[in-house]
Design an enzyme around this catalytic site. Sequence first.
Site, PDB file in Angstrom:
ATOM      1  N   HIS A  79     -14.743   0.914  -1.160  1.00 55.72           N
ATOM      2  CA  HIS A  79     -13.664   0.038  -0.674  1.00 55.72           C
ATOM      3  C   HIS A  79     -12.581   0.792   0.080  1.00 55.72           C
ATOM      4  O   HIS A  79     -11.471   0.284   0.227  1.00 55.72           O
ATOM      5  CB  HIS A  79     -13.063  -0.749  -1.852  1.00 55.72           C
ATOM      6  CG  HIS A  79     -14.057  -1.712  -2.443  1.00 55.72           C
ATOM      7  ND1 HIS A  79     -13.993  -2.161  -3.737  1.00 55.72           N
ATOM      8  CD2 HIS A  79     -15.155  -2.298  -1.886  1.00 55.72           C
ATOM      9  CE1 HIS A  79     -15.014  -2.995  -3.957  1.00 55.72           C
ATOM     10  NE2 HIS A  79     -15.731  -3.083  -2.856  1.00 55.72           N
ATOM     11  N   TYR A 117       0.828  -1.217   0.000  1.00 61.19           N
ATOM     12  CA  TYR A 117       0.000   0.000   0.000  1.00 61.19           C
ATOM     13  C   TYR A 117       0.861   1.266   0.000  1.00 61.19           C
ATOM     14  O   TYR A 117       0.427   2.292  -0.542  1.00 61.19           O
ATOM     15  CB  TYR A 117      -1.043  -0.037   1.137  1.00 61.19           C
ATOM     16  CG  TYR A 117      -2.144  -0.988   0.744  1.00 61.19           C
ATOM     17  CD1 TYR A 117      -3.098  -0.607  -0.199  1.00 61.19           C
ATOM     18  CD2 TYR A 117      -2.181  -2.294   1.221  1.00 61.19           C
ATOM     19  CE1 TYR A 117      -4.065  -1.485  -0.633  1.00 61.19           C
ATOM     20  CE2 TYR A 117      -3.152  -3.189   0.793  1.00 61.19           C
ATOM     21  CZ  TYR A 117      -4.090  -2.783  -0.131  1.00 61.19           C
ATOM     22  OH  TYR A 117      -5.038  -3.659  -0.587  1.00 61.19           O
ATOM     23  N   ASP A 157      -8.130   5.317  -4.794  1.00 61.69           N
ATOM     24  CA  ASP A 157      -7.353   6.532  -5.062  1.00 61.69           C
ATOM     25  C   ASP A 157      -8.259   7.755  -4.898  1.00 61.69           C
ATOM     26  O   ASP A 157      -9.462   7.626  -4.676  1.00 61.69           O
ATOM     27  CB  ASP A 157      -6.744   6.479  -6.481  1.00 61.69           C
ATOM     28  CG  ASP A 157      -7.815   6.480  -7.577  1.00 61.69           C
ATOM     29  OD1 ASP A 157      -8.605   7.437  -7.648  1.00 61.69           O
ATOM     30  OD2 ASP A 157      -7.877   5.508  -8.368  1.00 61.69           O
ATOM     31  N   GLN A 159     -15.375   2.099  -6.545  1.00 63.85           N
ATOM     32  CA  GLN A 159     -14.670   1.005  -5.874  1.00 63.85           C
ATOM     33  C   GLN A 159     -13.197   1.384  -5.697  1.00 63.85           C
ATOM     34  O   GLN A 159     -12.445   0.652  -5.081  1.00 63.85           O
ATOM     35  CB  GLN A 159     -14.758  -0.269  -6.725  1.00 63.85           C
ATOM     36  CG  GLN A 159     -16.169  -0.749  -6.945  1.00 63.85           C
ATOM     37  CD  GLN A 159     -16.194  -1.892  -7.951  1.00 63.85           C
ATOM     38  OE1 GLN A 159     -16.002  -3.048  -7.601  1.00 63.85           O
ATOM     39  NE2 GLN A 159     -16.418  -1.568  -9.210  1.00 63.85           N
ATOM     40  N   THR A 180     -15.188  -1.450 -14.757  1.00 61.60           N
ATOM     41  CA  THR A 180     -15.217  -2.491 -13.726  1.00 61.60           C
ATOM     42  C   THR A 180     -15.492  -3.849 -14.364  1.00 61.60           C
ATOM     43  O   THR A 180     -16.330  -3.956 -15.260  1.00 61.60           O
ATOM     44  CB  THR A 180     -16.248  -2.181 -12.620  1.00 61.60           C
ATOM     45  OG1 THR A 180     -16.218  -3.224 -11.641  1.00 61.60           O
ATOM     46  CG2 THR A 180     -17.659  -2.023 -13.147  1.00 61.60           C
ATOM     47  N   SER A 181     -14.783  -4.874 -13.882  1.00 60.47           N
ATOM     48  CA  SER A 181     -14.969  -6.215 -14.445  1.00 60.47           C
ATOM     49  C   SER A 181     -16.151  -6.923 -13.808  1.00 60.47           C
ATOM     50  O   SER A 181     -16.587  -7.962 -14.288  1.00 60.47           O
ATOM     51  CB  SER A 181     -13.704  -7.044 -14.208  1.00 60.47           C
ATOM     52  OG  SER A 181     -13.520  -7.220 -12.809  1.00 60.47           O
ATOM     53  N   LEU A 223     -13.382  -1.024 -21.279  1.00 63.13           N
ATOM     54  CA  LEU A 223     -12.435  -1.119 -22.386  1.00 63.13           C
ATOM     55  C   LEU A 223     -12.817  -2.268 -23.316  1.00 63.13           C
ATOM     56  O   LEU A 223     -12.727  -2.153 -24.526  1.00 63.13           O
ATOM     57  CB  LEU A 223     -11.033  -1.331 -21.816  1.00 63.13           C
ATOM     58  CG  LEU A 223      -9.866  -1.167 -22.761  1.00 63.13           C
ATOM     59  CD1 LEU A 223      -9.860   0.217 -23.395  1.00 63.13           C
ATOM     60  CD2 LEU A 223      -8.554  -1.416 -22.020  1.00 63.13           C
TER      61      LEU A 223
HETATM   62  P1  NAD Z   1     -10.905  -4.691 -12.358  1.00 62.75           P
HETATM   63  O1  NAD Z   1      -9.444  -4.396 -12.366  1.00 62.75           O
HETATM   64  O2  NAD Z   1     -11.382  -6.030 -11.943  1.00 62.75           O
HETATM   65  O3  NAD Z   1     -11.453  -4.429 -13.822  1.00 62.75           O
HETATM   66  C1  NAD Z   1     -11.059  -3.282 -14.531  1.00 62.75           C
HETATM   67  C2  NAD Z   1     -12.020  -3.086 -15.671  1.00 62.75           C
HETATM   68  O4  NAD Z   1     -11.716  -1.844 -16.267  1.00 62.75           O
HETATM   69  C3  NAD Z   1     -11.931  -4.155 -16.766  1.00 62.75           C
HETATM   70  O5  NAD Z   1     -13.243  -4.582 -17.080  1.00 62.75           O
HETATM   71  C4  NAD Z   1     -11.306  -3.416 -17.962  1.00 62.75           C
HETATM   72  O6  NAD Z   1     -11.845  -3.816 -19.222  1.00 62.75           O
HETATM   73  C5  NAD Z   1     -11.714  -1.979 -17.672  1.00 62.75           C
HETATM   74  N1  NAD Z   1     -10.770  -0.978 -18.179  1.00 62.75           N
HETATM   75  C6  NAD Z   1      -9.417  -1.026 -18.172  1.00 62.75           C
HETATM   76  N2  NAD Z   1      -8.928   0.106 -18.706  1.00 62.75           N
HETATM   77  C7  NAD Z   1      -9.993   0.889 -19.028  1.00 62.75           C
HETATM   78  C8  NAD Z   1     -10.158   2.166 -19.623  1.00 62.75           C
HETATM   79  N3  NAD Z   1      -9.107   2.888 -19.997  1.00 62.75           N
HETATM   80  N4  NAD Z   1     -11.408   2.644 -19.807  1.00 62.75           N
HETATM   81  C9  NAD Z   1     -12.512   1.911 -19.446  1.00 62.75           C
HETATM   82  N5  NAD Z   1     -12.412   0.680 -18.900  1.00 62.75           N
HETATM   83  C10 NAD Z   1     -11.178   0.187 -18.682  1.00 62.75           C
HETATM   84  O7  NAD Z   1     -11.559  -3.516 -11.525  1.00 62.75           O
HETATM   85  P2  NAD Z   1     -12.718  -3.483 -10.451  1.00 62.75           P
HETATM   86  O8  NAD Z   1     -13.923  -4.151 -11.015  1.00 62.75           O
HETATM   87  O9  NAD Z   1     -12.790  -2.078 -10.009  1.00 62.75           O
HETATM   88  O10 NAD Z   1     -12.223  -4.395  -9.233  1.00 62.75           O
HETATM   89  C11 NAD Z   1     -10.935  -4.193  -8.718  1.00 62.75           C
HETATM   90  C12 NAD Z   1     -10.872  -4.002  -7.220  1.00 62.75           C
HETATM   91  O11 NAD Z   1      -9.544  -3.570  -6.897  1.00 62.75           O
HETATM   92  C13 NAD Z   1     -11.783  -2.919  -6.717  1.00 62.75           C
HETATM   93  O12 NAD Z   1     -12.323  -3.361  -5.526  1.00 62.75           O
HETATM   94  C14 NAD Z   1     -10.889  -1.716  -6.452  1.00 62.75           C
HETATM   95  O13 NAD Z   1     -11.106  -1.221  -5.151  1.00 62.75           O
HETATM   96  C15 NAD Z   1      -9.484  -2.261  -6.431  1.00 62.75           C
HETATM   97  N6  NAD Z   1      -8.558  -1.482  -7.275  1.00 62.75           N
HETATM   98  C16 NAD Z   1      -8.521  -0.122  -7.153  1.00 62.75           C
HETATM   99  C17 NAD Z   1      -7.658   0.614  -7.946  1.00 62.75           C
HETATM  100  C18 NAD Z   1      -7.650   2.125  -7.783  1.00 62.75           C
HETATM  101  O14 NAD Z   1      -8.067   2.628  -6.744  1.00 62.75           O
HETATM  102  N7  NAD Z   1      -7.207   2.880  -8.782  1.00 62.75           N
HETATM  103  C19 NAD Z   1      -6.809  -0.015  -8.845  1.00 62.75           C
HETATM  104  C20 NAD Z   1      -6.851  -1.414  -8.937  1.00 62.75           C
HETATM  105  C21 NAD Z   1      -7.738  -2.133  -8.145  1.00 62.75           C
END
Ligand code: NAD
Length: 240
Positions: free
Chosen positions: A109, A56, A94, A91, A180-181, A203
């Site tokens: 989260h 972290y 940041d 979710q 989000t996936s 994406l």
């Molecule tokens: P995920 O990583 O499981 O899925 C990311 C999704 O974003 C995918 O479906 C992908 O196709 C899509 N994607 C990637 N680049 C993109 C773009 N440029 N434009 C639009 N879509 C795009 O993400 P999630 O479902 O949020 O689950 C991940 C977990 O991990 C969450 O609970 C979150 O809290 C955490 N997380 C947070 C961060 C952050 O705060 N930035 C980063 C990574 C993970």
Amino acid sequence: MVPTPRLIVFSGAGLSAESGLATFRGATGLWEGISIRTVCHIDTWEDNFDAVHDFYDARREAGAKAEPNPAHRTIAAWQKAWPDRIHILTQNIDRLLEGAGCEQVVHLHGDIRILWCVQCRHEWEIAGNRYERAGCPACGKIRTVKPGVVFFGENAPRYDDLWQIVASLRKEDTVVVIGTSGTVLPADQLFARSKAYSILVNLEPAQQMDEGAFSERRYGPATQELPTLWPTLRSRMDRE
Ligand code: NAD
């Protein structure tokens, strides 16, 4: 009387991807090559105390270098257009939505810049980017200091906000789901099967979700797709 239309914005890691913050692959998968089970699980974090904090610390350092992108700024502009009728749920841990000017963001989260003590429940904001293994300011304990991020297996208090919104959705409302996936929270079940008009911006297609259930699907980078939603949102939000 017809209810006033509302806009619900629900985002995931993909929203911040174009700011240089890595996304996450699968609920039991890897995040930047590190096992989620090691650094993000309530049952194991105390055994992996240093690995958890190192991970972290690195996320905070990456977050400090990242700038909000045009997708964050588009959401901030939607909030300016409909300040009393928007709910921004993310979710993401940041602060890039806030960096773009968004207010009252619900961090489902948690928040990367918060630390808390699982022993005495004191919560505080970290000064720099690294946790220097100082004791909790309230009780002095060190090994009970945890990042203010919701781990797998842990209670997520802000989910109450989410359940409330999901339960209140009406056909006049619009939900925009971004980046989000669906592996952690099933956006299709939450929003696409509701009465609201639902738009998915990802994406690429995600296998975990029933994407056909959304009213509209847009595949492409969030920075390019979100600005194109203005006409749809205006026609839905500004209806007499
Ligand atoms: P995920 O990583 O499981 O899925 C990311 C999704 O974003 C995918 O479906 C992908 O196709 C899509 N994607 C990637 N680049 C993109 C773009 N440029 N434009 C639009 N879509 C795009 O993400 P999630 O479902 O949020 O689950 C991940 C977990 O991990 C969450 O609970 C979150 O809290 C955490 N997380 C947070 C961060 C952050 O705060 N930035 C980063 C990574 C993970």
